[in-house]
Design a protein around this motif. Sequence first.
Motif, PDB file in Angstrom:
ATOM      1  N   TYR A  40       0.840  -1.201   0.000  1.00 54.75           N
ATOM      2  CA  TYR A  40       0.000   0.000   0.000  1.00 54.75           C
ATOM      3  C   TYR A  40       0.878   1.255   0.000  1.00 54.75           C
ATOM      4  O   TYR A  40       0.663   2.181  -0.797  1.00 54.75           O
ATOM      5  N   THR A  41       1.863   1.281   0.892  1.00 53.32           N
ATOM      6  CA  THR A  41       2.763   2.432   0.972  1.00 53.32           C
ATOM      7  C   THR A  41       3.598   2.560  -0.297  1.00 53.32           C
ATOM      8  O   THR A  41       3.761   3.657  -0.850  1.00 53.32           O
ATOM      9  N   ASP A  42       4.124   1.440  -0.784  1.00 53.58           N
ATOM     10  CA  ASP A  42       4.941   1.481  -2.003  1.00 53.58           C
ATOM     11  C   ASP A  42       4.123   1.952  -3.206  1.00 53.58           C
ATOM     12  O   ASP A  42       4.613   2.705  -4.048  1.00 53.58           O
ATOM     13  N   SER A  43       2.878   1.515  -3.282  1.00 56.46           N
ATOM     14  CA  SER A  43       2.007   1.941  -4.381  1.00 56.46           C
ATOM     15  C   SER A  43       1.765   3.446  -4.333  1.00 56.46           C
ATOM     16  O   SER A  43       1.744   4.124  -5.355  1.00 56.46           O
ATOM     17  N   ALA A  44       1.569   3.959  -3.112  1.00 56.68           N
ATOM     18  CA  ALA A  44       1.353   5.398  -2.946  1.00 56.68           C
ATOM     19  C   ALA A  44       2.604   6.187  -3.287  1.00 56.68           C
ATOM     20  O   ALA A  44       2.539   7.231  -3.956  1.00 56.68           O
ATOM     21  N   LEU A  45       3.765   5.708  -2.843  1.00 53.37           N
ATOM     22  CA  LEU A  45       5.018   6.386  -3.155  1.00 53.37           C
ATOM     23  C   LEU A  45       5.270   6.427  -4.650  1.00 53.37           C
ATOM     24  O   LEU A  45       5.772   7.415  -5.185  1.00 53.37           O
ATOM     25  N   TYR A  46       4.929   5.349  -5.325  1.00 55.19           N
ATOM     26  CA  TYR A  46       5.130   5.281  -6.773  1.00 55.19           C
ATOM     27  C   TYR A  46       4.275   6.327  -7.486  1.00 55.19           C
ATOM     28  O   TYR A  46       4.667   6.861  -8.519  1.00 55.19           O
ATOM     29  N   ALA A  47       3.115   6.630  -6.910  1.00 57.54           N
ATOM     30  CA  ALA A  47       2.193   7.579  -7.548  1.00 57.54           C
ATOM     31  C   ALA A  47       2.439   9.019  -7.115  1.00 57.54           C
ATOM     32  O   ALA A  47       2.020   9.954  -7.814  1.00 57.54           O
ATOM     33  N   ALA A  48       3.110   9.224  -5.986  1.00 57.83           N
ATOM     34  CA  ALA A  48       3.248  10.568  -5.414  1.00 57.83           C
ATOM     35  C   ALA A  48       4.332  11.380  -6.110  1.00 57.83           C
ATOM     36  O   ALA A  48       5.317  10.825  -6.598  1.00 57.83           O
ATOM     37  N   ASP A  49       4.143  12.698  -6.137  1.00 54.42           N
ATOM     38  CA  ASP A  49       5.231  13.576  -6.560  1.00 54.42           C
ATOM     39  C   ASP A  49       5.753  14.423  -5.410  1.00 54.42           C
ATOM     40  O   ASP A  49       6.790  15.071  -5.535  1.00 54.42           O
ATOM     41  N   ASN A  50       5.033  14.423  -4.270  1.00 52.47           N
ATOM     42  CA  ASN A  50       5.504  15.114  -3.074  1.00 52.47           C
ATOM     43  C   ASN A  50       5.082  14.329  -1.836  1.00 52.47           C
ATOM     44  O   ASN A  50       3.952  13.825  -1.775  1.00 52.47           O
ATOM     45  N   VAL A  51       5.986  14.266  -0.857  1.00 56.54           N
ATOM     46  CA  VAL A  51       5.727  13.531   0.377  1.00 56.54           C
ATOM     47  C   VAL A  51       5.842  14.485   1.562  1.00 56.54           C
ATOM     48  O   VAL A  51       6.784  15.290   1.627  1.00 56.54           O
ATOM     49  N   ILE A  52       4.867  14.411   2.457  1.00 52.66           N
ATOM     50  CA  ILE A  52       4.907  15.155   3.716  1.00 52.66           C
ATOM     51  C   ILE A  52       5.000  14.135   4.846  1.00 52.66           C
ATOM     52  O   ILE A  52       4.134  13.270   4.976  1.00 52.66           O
ATOM     53  N   ILE A  53       6.070  14.228   5.638  1.00 55.33           N
ATOM     54  CA  ILE A  53       6.244  13.323   6.771  1.00 55.33           C
ATOM     55  C   ILE A  53       5.600  13.968   7.993  1.00 55.33           C
ATOM     56  O   ILE A  53       5.956  15.078   8.380  1.00 55.33           O
ATOM     57  N   VAL A  54       4.630  13.278   8.575  1.00 55.66           N
ATOM     58  CA  VAL A  54       3.906  13.797   9.729  1.00 55.66           C
ATOM     59  C   VAL A  54       4.663  13.396  10.997  1.00 55.66           C
ATOM     60  O   VAL A  54       4.933  12.212  11.222  1.00 55.66           O
ATOM     61  N   LEU A  55       4.997  14.386  11.810  1.00 56.16           N
ATOM     62  CA  LEU A  55       5.795  14.147  13.003  1.00 56.16           C
ATOM     63  C   LEU A  55       5.045  14.591  14.246  1.00 56.16           C
ATOM     64  O   LEU A  55       4.922  15.782  14.529  1.00 56.16           O
ATOM     65  N   GLN A  56       4.500  13.629  14.970  1.00 52.05           N
ATOM     66  CA  GLN A  56       3.922  13.956  16.269  1.00 52.05           C
ATOM     67  C   GLN A  56       5.062  14.097  17.280  1.00 52.05           C
ATOM     68  O   GLN A  56       6.070  13.398  17.182  1.00 52.05           O
ATOM     69  N   THR A  57       4.900  15.019  18.218  1.00 50.20           N
ATOM     70  CA  THR A  57       5.999  15.332  19.123  1.00 50.20           C
ATOM     71  C   THR A  57       6.140  14.298  20.243  1.00 50.20           C
ATOM     72  O   THR A  57       5.870  14.547  21.416  1.00 50.20           O
ATOM     73  N   GLN A  58       6.554  13.110  19.831  1.00 49.37           N
ATOM     74  CA  GLN A  58       6.920  12.050  20.761  1.00 49.37           C
ATOM     75  C   GLN A  58       8.075  11.275  20.137  1.00 49.37           C
ATOM     76  O   GLN A  58       8.242  11.280  18.911  1.00 49.37           O
ATOM     77  N   GLN A  59       8.869  10.627  20.953  1.00 47.07           N
ATOM     78  CA  GLN A  59      10.100  10.004  20.467  1.00 47.07           C
ATOM     79  C   GLN A  59       9.826   8.926  19.426  1.00 47.07           C
ATOM     80  O   GLN A  59      10.542   8.816  18.424  1.00 47.07           O
ATOM     81  N   ARG A  60       8.794   8.114  19.635  1.00 50.78           N
ATOM     82  CA  ARG A  60       8.511   7.040  18.683  1.00 50.78           C
ATOM     83  C   ARG A  60       8.129   7.595  17.315  1.00 50.78           C
ATOM     84  O   ARG A  60       8.451   7.010  16.278  1.00 50.78           O
ATOM     85  N   SER A  61       7.434   8.718  17.308  1.00 52.42           N
ATOM     86  CA  SER A  61       7.076   9.346  16.043  1.00 52.42           C
ATOM     87  C   SER A  61       8.319   9.881  15.342  1.00 52.42           C
ATOM     88  O   SER A  61       8.455   9.771  14.114  1.00 52.42           O
ATOM     89  N   LEU A  62       9.243  10.477  16.111  1.00 54.44           N
ATOM     90  CA  LEU A  62      10.494  10.957  15.528  1.00 54.44           C
ATOM     91  C   LEU A  62      11.300   9.787  14.968  1.00 54.44           C
ATOM     92  O   LEU A  62      11.851   9.877  13.858  1.00 54.44           O
ATOM     93  N   ASP A  63      11.352   8.691  15.711  1.00 54.25           N
ATOM     94  CA  ASP A  63      12.046   7.505  15.218  1.00 54.25           C
ATOM     95  C   ASP A  63      11.395   6.993  13.931  1.00 54.25           C
ATOM     96  O   ASP A  63      12.089   6.599  12.983  1.00 54.25           O
ATOM     97  N   GLY A  64      10.057   7.008  13.904  1.00 54.76           N
ATOM     98  CA  GLY A  64       9.336   6.573  12.709  1.00 54.76           C
ATOM     99  C   GLY A  64       9.586   7.488  11.528  1.00 54.76           C
ATOM    100  O   GLY A  64       9.694   7.036  10.379  1.00 54.76           O
TER     101      GLY A  64
END
Length: 280
Positions: A147-171
């Motif tokens: 699902y993610t790979d299919s979306a990346l293949y179709a996308a021309d811009n990516v926004i990484i969502v970062l919630q202010t917690q360590q696990r989100s930063l690691d992700g």
Amino acid sequence: MTHTLLFANFKGGVGKTTNSVMTAYELSKLGYKTLVCDLDPQANATQLLRRTYTLQHNEEMAFPETMMVALKNEDIKPAIVEVMKNLYLLPSHKDFVNYPDFLELKYLANMPNYKERRISYFNNQLKQVQNEYDFIIIDVPPTLSIYTDSALYAADNVIIVLQTQQRSLDGAVAFWEYLQTFYNEHSTIDFDILGILPVLLKNNAGLDNQIIKDAKETFGDDLLFNTIIKHMERLKRYDRLGISEKGKTSKHDFHDEKTHEIYIQLTKEILNRLKENKHA
């Protein structure tokens, strides 16, 4: 020109779906014809927009065909539904969990370039309707998957969502690294990382500020959005009842105004970043 945006992070519960849908909503209000593609079998974006439709129209949204059926038929147009003026949805459904199996049977492992053919399948179907929209926004599950790979293949811009917690930063860091690997492995794709979107776990908390500081050191100041999505209880109500606003529903109040103001600000910053990238 159509812009295809993907909001993502490998950590779940960081606000990917909320920010995807709210951005699409504000883009439509600004006059941009926008399509939300829900590539998550959990269908959270679909449910949010379904409830929004019901709130605004006082009737249930009709789904003439599931996306899975449409993809099998190689014609996604019959599955697209209109939520409101300029806002459209390619909805997910419980049968979309079968998509990986469908691709594995369609492109067997002994076929030439089978991996590329699998992840490019959705993009090939999307191209049939792409030029009908100004923006296409894709929502995906927080996992490394077809699902993610299919979306990346179709996308021309990516926004990484970062919630202010360590696990989100690691992700976010893990997803950043995966983007680089994915980009290097597929010569036919071309996407940019539009930015890192900070989403506060708590307002004015010391940990929030520290995570944002760490993110700036990791990704660079310029990559972090200036707009910060604050913790807003109103977004939880939207998940349950649908998106409300002045002139659309009787349940609108000043909390809605504040929520929409923040997302209008984010949407305009996205538009500005896209404009700057075009001239870079």
